[in-house]
Scaffold this active site. Sequence first.
Site, PDB file in Angstrom:
ATOM      1  N   GLY A   1       2.346  -6.346  15.572  1.00 45.52           N
ATOM      2  CA  GLY A   1       1.683  -5.774  14.265  1.00 45.52           C
ATOM      3  C   GLY A   1       2.726  -5.764  13.112  1.00 45.52           C
ATOM      4  N   HIS A   2       4.048  -5.491  13.456  1.00 43.60           N
ATOM      5  CA  HIS A   2       4.995  -5.643  12.347  1.00 43.60           C
ATOM      6  C   HIS A   2       6.158  -6.587  12.858  1.00 43.60           C
ATOM      7  CE1 HIS A   2       8.157  -3.680   9.816  1.00 43.60           C
ATOM      8  NE2 HIS A   2       7.256  -2.961   9.204  1.00 43.60           N
TER       9      HIS A   2
END
Lengths: 157, 93
Positions: A37-38
Amino acid sequence: MRLEYFQLIDRIVDLSLADRKISTEATVPTDSTIFEGHFPGYPLMPGVLLIEAMAQTSGWLVVAANRFERMAFLAAVKGAKFRTFVTPGQVMAVTAQLAHDGSGYAITEANIAIDGKPVCDATLTLRVLNFPNEEMKVKMRETAARVGFPSEALVNA
Amino acid sequence: MSSTFDTIANIIAETCDIPRDSITPESHAINDLGIDSLDFLDIAFAIDKAFGIKLPLEQWTQEVNDGKATTEQYFVLNNLAARIDELVAAKGA
């Protein structure tokens, strides 16, 4: 680094209560769901986790200064600066200096470097409180052993 | 040379962004100025540095919690200034 347990510090490299300073090492894992996600397609260590690494390093210093009789809890972060990206697999050198040992609180100046280059820094405030229960105190001792807490640092201080 | 109260008031004004002229010797740091415990740590840090002392916040809090003292004794600013003067004097003794 055991991100799934929120244990960011791999080992304590050096601890000097006389100098009021600690150095730790934390290797960013090459694989973690966090990086999905990052960010998708461009994995970066989140800045909040860099702060957490500095907080945990500061915490070991403060706990050591209180000879494992008291616990440190992050209370404030000031002047945090993220100077470059941190990517999976990099080895972070984290240091913290005890700037002030107050009554029930401590102030540290913490920073992270990779290959000698500054990555981030901040001034942290930690509340210093009695351990809320005996179990936590015991667990902290166990974790200290896992990260190579140098017990001789307490003897020599 | 500024008084202890002036130094404290300046610290509070700067640390908590409170207008300096609203801070008086009779102000209660918590009840009148609305300073919470976290902000008070910043103030304590600045006071410790300015006077070269260590405010015994934990001892004071314990005394208040045990009913042995009131918050006014430590957190009304002219009383706080008096406590600081005592700590400075004790350090020099």
